[in-house]
Design an enzyme around this catalytic site. Structure first.
Site, PDB file in Angstrom:
ATOM      1  NE  ARG A 220      -0.323   0.854   4.820  1.00  0.00           N
ATOM      2  CZ  ARG A 220      -0.631   0.651   6.087  1.00  0.00           C
ATOM      3  NH1 ARG A 220      -1.641  -0.117   6.413  1.00  0.00           N
ATOM      4  NH2 ARG A 220       0.062   1.252   7.048  1.00  0.00           N
ATOM      5  CE1 TYR A 356       9.328   7.010   9.847  1.00  0.00           C
ATOM      6  CE2 TYR A 356       9.694   9.389   9.834  1.00  0.00           C
ATOM      7  CZ  TYR A 356       9.325   8.224   9.173  1.00  0.00           C
ATOM      8  OH  TYR A 356       8.946   8.288   7.858  1.00  0.00           O
TER       9      TYR A 356
HETATM   10  P1  NAI Z   1       2.456   2.806   4.944  1.00  0.00           P
HETATM   11  O1  NAI Z   1       2.353   2.515   6.404  1.00  0.00           O
HETATM   12  O2  NAI Z   1       1.230   3.170   4.203  1.00  0.00           O
HETATM   13  O3  NAI Z   1       3.118   1.539   4.197  1.00  0.00           O
HETATM   14  C1  NAI Z   1       4.237   0.893   4.710  1.00  0.00           C
HETATM   15  C2  NAI Z   1       4.222  -0.554   4.238  1.00  0.00           C
HETATM   16  O4  NAI Z   1       5.347  -1.214   4.823  1.00  0.00           O
HETATM   17  C3  NAI Z   1       2.972  -1.310   4.713  1.00  0.00           C
HETATM   18  O5  NAI Z   1       2.377  -1.998   3.655  1.00  0.00           O
HETATM   19  C4  NAI Z   1       3.525  -2.238   5.780  1.00  0.00           C
HETATM   20  O6  NAI Z   1       2.782  -3.465   5.905  1.00  0.00           O
HETATM   21  C5  NAI Z   1       4.940  -2.481   5.293  1.00  0.00           C
HETATM   22  N1  NAI Z   1       5.785  -2.979   6.371  1.00  0.00           N
HETATM   23  C6  NAI Z   1       5.853  -2.497   7.644  1.00  0.00           C
HETATM   24  N2  NAI Z   1       6.661  -3.275   8.382  1.00  0.00           N
HETATM   25  C7  NAI Z   1       7.128  -4.251   7.558  1.00  0.00           C
HETATM   26  C8  NAI Z   1       7.980  -5.371   7.770  1.00  0.00           C
HETATM   27  N3  NAI Z   1       8.514  -5.637   8.973  1.00  0.00           N
HETATM   28  N4  NAI Z   1       8.222  -6.182   6.719  1.00  0.00           N
HETATM   29  C9  NAI Z   1       7.679  -5.939   5.496  1.00  0.00           C
HETATM   30  N5  NAI Z   1       6.850  -4.901   5.264  1.00  0.00           N
HETATM   31  C10 NAI Z   1       6.575  -4.072   6.292  1.00  0.00           C
HETATM   32  O7  NAI Z   1       3.605   3.917   4.807  1.00  0.00           O
HETATM   33  P2  NAI Z   1       3.878   5.012   3.645  1.00  0.00           P
HETATM   34  O8  NAI Z   1       3.309   6.297   4.083  1.00  0.00           O
HETATM   35  O9  NAI Z   1       3.533   4.469   2.326  1.00  0.00           O
HETATM   36  O10 NAI Z   1       5.463   5.154   3.774  1.00  0.00           O
HETATM   37  C11 NAI Z   1       6.383   4.410   2.990  1.00  0.00           C
HETATM   38  C12 NAI Z   1       7.792   4.864   3.354  1.00  0.00           C
HETATM   39  O11 NAI Z   1       7.911   6.259   3.153  1.00  0.00           O
HETATM   40  C13 NAI Z   1       8.171   4.611   4.803  1.00  0.00           C
HETATM   41  O12 NAI Z   1       9.535   4.229   4.883  1.00  0.00           O
HETATM   42  C14 NAI Z   1       7.954   5.960   5.446  1.00  0.00           C
HETATM   43  O13 NAI Z   1       8.721   6.108   6.595  1.00  0.00           O
HETATM   44  C15 NAI Z   1       8.373   6.880   4.339  1.00  0.00           C
HETATM   45  N6  NAI Z   1       7.846   8.245   4.428  1.00  0.00           N
HETATM   46  C16 NAI Z   1       6.503   8.497   4.309  1.00  0.00           C
HETATM   47  C17 NAI Z   1       6.033   9.810   4.335  1.00  0.00           C
HETATM   48  C18 NAI Z   1       4.592  10.154   4.170  1.00  0.00           C
HETATM   49  O14 NAI Z   1       4.262  11.338   4.112  1.00  0.00           O
HETATM   50  N7  NAI Z   1       3.691   9.204   4.059  1.00  0.00           N
HETATM   51  C19 NAI Z   1       6.956  10.933   4.527  1.00  0.00           C
HETATM   52  C20 NAI Z   1       8.328  10.545   4.657  1.00  0.00           C
HETATM   53  C21 NAI Z   1       8.745   9.246   4.586  1.00  0.00           C
END
Ligand code: NAI
Length: 450
Positions: A220, A356
């Site tokens: 996602r 984080y």
């Molecule tokens: P999200 O929470 O929607 O998606 C993260 C995905 O990683 C999920 O599908 C989850 O199941 C998976 N995941 C978590 N732990 C896991 C594990 N142990 N093994 C395998 N998969 C695992 O997060 P989002 O917003 O899409 O963020 C993606 C990346 O971008 C992250 O690294 C986040 O820190 C980074 N980020 C996001 C920002 C935002 O505005 N949404 C801003 C800055 C960085």
């Protein structure tokens, strides 16, 4: 309608008449669309070693050159200044002389791109090189209506072709939310200094054709957008996520035509299982995207070991382990690209996020240390640092926090997951071998951590 109501309303002339400034609708990449929506103006300071390569690239992309140096004509979609030969304050004055009338002509959603030299040892030359940093970051705050300004700092030995993929990315709609950034381009990594594809540019519609890419956290959010975008650009995608996200993960793998791997990347044997899947199903890997990430916010004064360790385990420890296994093994191809998702929180810090921010700043440290080690075998290692990206997480923020986060950047809006994905795609290309050890923010030039 997007979920940015204010931006949608601000398109209405009646609302604009109330004094609400128009929030631009950004130009994003659509397959088949031209690189730029109009002509481009190309200028040089002094010799301009790279300007001819830029002109050739524009011609290849059917972008006309505006006015042949005449800087008084109509609107232009792009302005490129090759200032790599600038050494003196007189050269800097020449740059201003070109840029002032050029920027006046920049159309909505236009692109300003400056190529500057690396600061050498001579004090005046070093000052002049660094001055371009100030010029571009300021210009990025001045240009309006979705236009952006970015700087490529070019190593003196970088062959012109090493700039191609970066120039193309920064001029195109793919870089919609990359603004005010400084990226170094060097001699492409690898033993031959001429990695696969350099002299035979990839078909622009499928710059990742023939490459196998693995994306963690692909079920996602930003990870799913990365999987979609890399597949659109021709890659075979291996989508990885935890077993609990199995259904969504399968949907991503089905629609991208790749494979799914249910794997908790914090498991003791995670690297081993990932490599086994890659070996058995694909026989290789070219692009590795470390996107999986979690937050467990708490003020430092109230932080507990569980929250601390959970965040560090997913966001940093897992990446370290997988990278170690990849670089020790033989599955990662000799134009391998490792792209790590960091965050502006890892640059600026954020209240409630010591764990984080430690993990994301740690990712940046890891990237910088790995880049020179991986270079010998042709592998680049870079980070992308997203700012405020419109996701389910940001949609759940209280209105005030969300509005604040969205507007405090030069483009006055949040980015989309696809903006992060396009940046990953550029760094994932075989042709991007001159870009390594870099941290590229995808933040619309956020004031946070600027
Ligand atoms: P999200 O929470 O929607 O998606 C993260 C995905 O990683 C999920 O599908 C989850 O199941 C998976 N995941 C978590 N732990 C896991 C594990 N142990 N093994 C395998 N998969 C695992 O997060 P989002 O917003 O899409 O963020 C993606 C990346 O971008 C992250 O690294 C986040 O820190 C980074 N980020 C996001 C920002 C935002 O505005 N949404 C801003 C800055 C960085």
């Amino acid at each position: 309608m997007s979920n940015d109501t204010l931006r949608d309303l601000s398109q209405n002339p009646l609302v604009q008449r109330l004094g609400v400034p128009r929030i631009p609708v950004l130009r994003r990449h659509v397959p088949g669309a031209p690189l730029l929506d109009g002509p481009a103006l190309v200028g040089t300071v002094g010799e301009g070693t790279y300007a001819d390569a830029v002109r050739a690239l524009l011609e290849n992309e059917s972008v006309a050159e505006a006015g042949g140096g005449d800087v008084t004509g109509g609107k232009v979609a792009g302005v490129v200044l090759d200032a790599t030969a600038a050494r003196t304050l007189d050269d800097l004055a020449a740059a201003q002389e070109f840029l002032t009338p050029a920027v006046r002509r920049l159309a909505a959603n236009g692109r300003l791109l400056v190529l500057a030299p690396e600061p050498g040892e001579d004090p005046e030359a070093a000052a002049v090189a660094q001055a371009f940093d100030g010029i571009v970051r300021s210009a990025a705050k001045e240009v309006r209506a979705g236009a952006t300004a970015n700087l490529l700092v070019v190593h003196p030995d970088a062959p012109p072709a090493a700039l191609d993929s970066s120039v193309r990315f920064l001029l195109s709609g793919r870089s919609a939310y990359v603004d005010g950034q400084v990226v170094h381009v060097g001699v492409p990594v690898g033993p031959e200094q001429d990695p696969i594809g350099m002299d035979a540019p990839a078909e622009p519609v499928a710059p990742l054709a023939g490459r196998v890419a693995v994306v963690t956290g692909a079920a996602r959010g930003i990870g799913a957008a990365i999987a979609d975008t890399l597949a659109r650009d021709g890659a075979v995608v291996v989508a990885v996520d935890v077993p609990a996200a199995g259904e969504a993960l399968a949907a991503v793998a089905n629609r991208t035509g790749g494979t799914a791997l249910q794997l908790d990347i914090t498991a003791a044997d995670a690297a081993e299982r990932l490599l086994a899947h890659l070996r058995e199903r694909h026989g290789r890997v070219d692009v590795v995207v470390h996107n999986a990430g979690i937050t467990r916010d708490k003020l430092l004064a109230n932080m507990d070991a569980d929250r601390w360790n959970a965040v560090l385990a997913v966001n940093l420890r897992a990446q370290l382990g997988i990278n170690r296994a990849l670089l020790e093994g033989d599955l990662l191809s000799d134009s391998g690209r490792i792209v790590c998702v960091a965050s502006t929180s890892g640059i600026a810090g954020n209240r409630g996020q010591t764990n984080y921010a430690a993990s994301k700043a740690g990712v940046i440290g890891m990237v910088r240390a790995l880049a020179p080690r991986a270079a010998a075998r042709g592998v680049t290692v870079n980070a992308v640092a997203p700012g405020f990206i419109e996701t389910e997480m940001t949609a759940r923020m209280p209105l005030g926090t969300r509005e604040g986060g969205r507007r405090i950047n030069s483009l006055r809006q949040g980015g989309l997951p696809v903006d992060v994905a396009e940046t990953v795609g550029w760094l994932g290309q075989a042709e991007s071998g001159g870009v390594t050890g870099q941290v590229v923010r995808v933040c619309g030039q956020s004031m946070i951590g600027a």
